[in-house]
Design an enzyme around this catalytic site. Structure first.
Site, PDB file in Angstrom:
ATOM      1  N   ARG A  56       0.838  -1.204   0.000  1.00 26.80           N
ATOM      2  CA  ARG A  56       0.000   0.000   0.000  1.00 26.80           C
ATOM      3  C   ARG A  56       0.880   1.263   0.000  1.00 26.80           C
ATOM      4  O   ARG A  56       0.610   2.229  -0.703  1.00 26.80           O
ATOM      5  CB  ARG A  56      -0.910  -0.008   1.238  1.00 26.80           C
ATOM      6  CG  ARG A  56      -2.321   0.446   0.939  1.00 26.80           C
ATOM      7  CD  ARG A  56      -3.194   0.338   2.178  1.00 26.80           C
ATOM      8  NE  ARG A  56      -3.254  -1.028   2.702  1.00 26.80           N
ATOM      9  CZ  ARG A  56      -3.356  -1.346   4.002  1.00 26.80           C
ATOM     10  NH1 ARG A  56      -3.406  -0.388   4.902  1.00 26.80           N
ATOM     11  NH2 ARG A  56      -3.413  -2.595   4.396  1.00 26.80           N
ATOM     12  N   LYS A  57       1.923   1.219   0.801  1.00 25.89           N
ATOM     13  CA  LYS A  57       2.826   2.377   0.864  1.00 25.89           C
ATOM     14  C   LYS A  57       3.543   2.589  -0.463  1.00 25.89           C
ATOM     15  O   LYS A  57       3.751   3.720  -0.908  1.00 25.89           O
ATOM     16  CB  LYS A  57       3.833   2.191   1.993  1.00 25.89           C
ATOM     17  CG  LYS A  57       3.194   2.264   3.386  1.00 25.89           C
ATOM     18  CD  LYS A  57       4.180   1.906   4.466  1.00 25.89           C
ATOM     19  CE  LYS A  57       3.528   1.259   5.666  1.00 25.89           C
ATOM     20  NZ  LYS A  57       2.851   2.178   6.583  1.00 25.89           N
ATOM     21  N   ILE A  58       3.935   1.503  -1.093  1.00 21.96           N
ATOM     22  CA  ILE A  58       4.600   1.606  -2.393  1.00 21.96           C
ATOM     23  C   ILE A  58       3.653   2.224  -3.424  1.00 21.96           C
ATOM     24  O   ILE A  58       4.040   3.092  -4.204  1.00 21.96           O
ATOM     25  CB  ILE A  58       5.101   0.221  -2.871  1.00 21.96           C
ATOM     26  CG1 ILE A  58       6.261  -0.246  -1.994  1.00 21.96           C
ATOM     27  CG2 ILE A  58       5.536   0.275  -4.329  1.00 21.96           C
ATOM     28  CD1 ILE A  58       6.768  -1.628  -2.312  1.00 21.96           C
TER      29      ILE A  58
END
EC number: 2.7.7.7
Length: 465
Positions: free
Chosen positions: A217-219
């Site tokens: 998700r962060k990527i």
DNA sequence: CAGTAG
DNA sequence: GGGCCTTACTG
DNA sequence: GCCC
């Protein structure tokens, strides 16, 4: 064809004349009941020469496949000899089919049996082997890939940078395993042979990616917005900034720094004032770190490292002429300046035992070593100074000559370059003062790269951040 | 033992 | 839910 | 954090 775990590798690799594959390859192939791609596991090259010659990403190596049956007589997970499984594989050949291979398998790795498949399996006509017949197959493979430089893939670099900010924050909170999780994910991204431009570029990897739903998700956030909110929160947190500042003092880590910040100390100046009032605020090493804070912030010009090298060698030769030194670290990587000086003092372990303490003793007598930080049996951390120059950090390591190439690789760095599993593992198992087993004999660093089946990288190319 | 660094 | 973990030094 |  031999599949082995790390313990087996380090124990038997020097006896082995056949290609060895990492156990993970077999584990995952068995689990998914299909042969995993060679590209993901860095199968062995057929010869030392091609290994040296072939560049990492550009090599479209041709693998030769033939059919094989592998009987697994033990449970891969518990390593107990309970489960029995028969799987037919298409394997790259190398010297796979040879009787020599089979006998070695039986002798060294009795848990695995390899046999020809039933005749119903159609042999894909074997292509001629890549290597010349006289070329001796290399020993073993390891599941690592050469690291790409940051400039190759800007987006990968951005992802690593922002995830690194979050990771650092968790390290400060002593959330060790969460830190570990981030480190692994970052290492993964860094080792990818392609740029991550959509999330599918990481999803399609297969196997253990170390990248789960949270980091995925962060990527995604980084790819789409170019930013990571969590990282910005960390960077804007003034307490975090203060902690990081105090951590610049040698000997002060996250815990101590947070304690100081809790007492209202947020700068080096405030820390100095506080120490004047309360002498026991810092321990001995921390006081040394604070005393030389400004000097240690400066990098040491390359020429001055060379001077130190000359001086230390003269001392060493005077103590025992059979011992020599090698300056590793960023100096060996050819940098114009160095944060500290790492010196390997190598010779027979017997002679080092006597000589090493004597060497530091004489340097102290000369006034070159001004402060001791760590004074162990095989290592010395301290502060050095030449007249008219700044203080600098110096590390000396006593290294028995059998372990020299591993130690050299370890201390040449950079830290990021060393952060690959295979490199770490092989150096760790072969360079340690407490090790009992003799190390896998290598003559130089290049042979370690051969061992790992990765192309040799000269020190000057190891300065990746 | 915790904390620290390489 | 539980494991993951480099090693060796100081205080 | 990730993975089993």
């Amino acid at each position: 064809m031999v599949v082995a775990d790390t313990a087996m590798l380090s124990k038997y690799a020097h006896l082995c004349e056949v290609p060895v594959r990492p156990a993970r390859w077999l584990t995952e192939s068995v689990r998914d009941h299909r042969l995993k791609s060679p590209d993901l596991y860095r199968f062995c090259t057929p010869s030392a020469e091609t290994c040296l010659r072939a560049p990492p990403s550009s090599s479209k190596r041709r693998y030769n496949y033939s059919e094989f049956r592998v009987e697994v007589n033990y449970d891969l997970k518990s390593q107990s000899a309970k489960r029995r499984k028969v799987v037919d594989y298409s394997l790259s050949s190398g010297s796979t089919a040879s009787d020599q291979s089979d006998s070695i398998v039986k002798n060294l790795f009795p848990v695995l049996k390899i046999s020809r498949p039933p005749s119903t399996v159609r042999h894909s006509e074997a292509v001629e082997t890549v290597s010349s017949p006289s070329a001796r197959p290399r020993r073993w493979a390891c599941e690592i890939r050469p690291t790409m430089s940051d400039t190759d893939f800007p987006m990968n670099a951005k992802i690593c940078e922002l995830l690194g900010v979050v990771q650092e924050a968790y390290a400060l909170k002593k959330d060790h395993f969460r830190t570990l999780g981030y480190q692994r994910a970052i290492a993964k991204i860094r080792s990818l042979p392609h740029e991550v431009l959509t999330i599918d570029d990481v999803r399609s990897l297969g196997g253990e990616t170390s990248i789960g739903s949270r980091i995925e998700r962060k990527i995604t956030e980084i790819i789409t917005t170019g930013r990571l909110l969590q990282a910005e929160t960390v960077l804007n947190n003034s307490e975090n900034v203060a902690v990081k500042t105090l951590c610049d003092v040698w000997g002060i880590g996250p815990v101590k720094a947070m304690g100081l910040v809790a007492e209202g100390i947020t700068s080096i100046e405030q820390l100095r004032a506080a120490v004047r009032k309360n002498d026991s605020l810092l321990d001995l090493n921390q006081k040394i770190g604070l005393k030389h804070y400004e000097d240690l912030l400066h990098r040491i010009p390359r020429e001055q490292v060379a001077e130190l090298e000359y001086y230390v060698r003269r001392i060493v030769k005077r103590v025992d002429s059979s011992i020599d030194i090698k300056v590793a670290g960023s100096y060996l990587r050819g940098k114009k300046s160095c944060g500290d000086v790492d010196i390997l003092v190598y010779g027979s372990s017997q002679k080092l035992k006597k000589a090493f303490p004597e060497i530091t003793k004489r340097m102290k007598k000369d006034g070159v070593l001004t402060d001791d930080l760590v004074h162990g049996a095989g290592k010395y951390f301290g502060i050095f100074k030449f007249p008219g120059r700044r203080h600098g950090r110096i590390d000396l390591f006593a290294v028995p000559h059998e372990q020299y190439p591993y130690a050299l690789l370890t201390y040449t760095g950079s830290a990021v370059f060393n952060s690959h599993q295979g490199l770490q593992k092989v150096c760790r198992t072969n360079y340690s003062r407490t090790r009992v087993e003799p190390p896998i004999r290598v003559r130089d660093e290049k042979e370690i790269f051969l061992l790992l089946d990765i192309p040799y990288v000269p020190p000057s190319a190891r300065s990746i951040s």
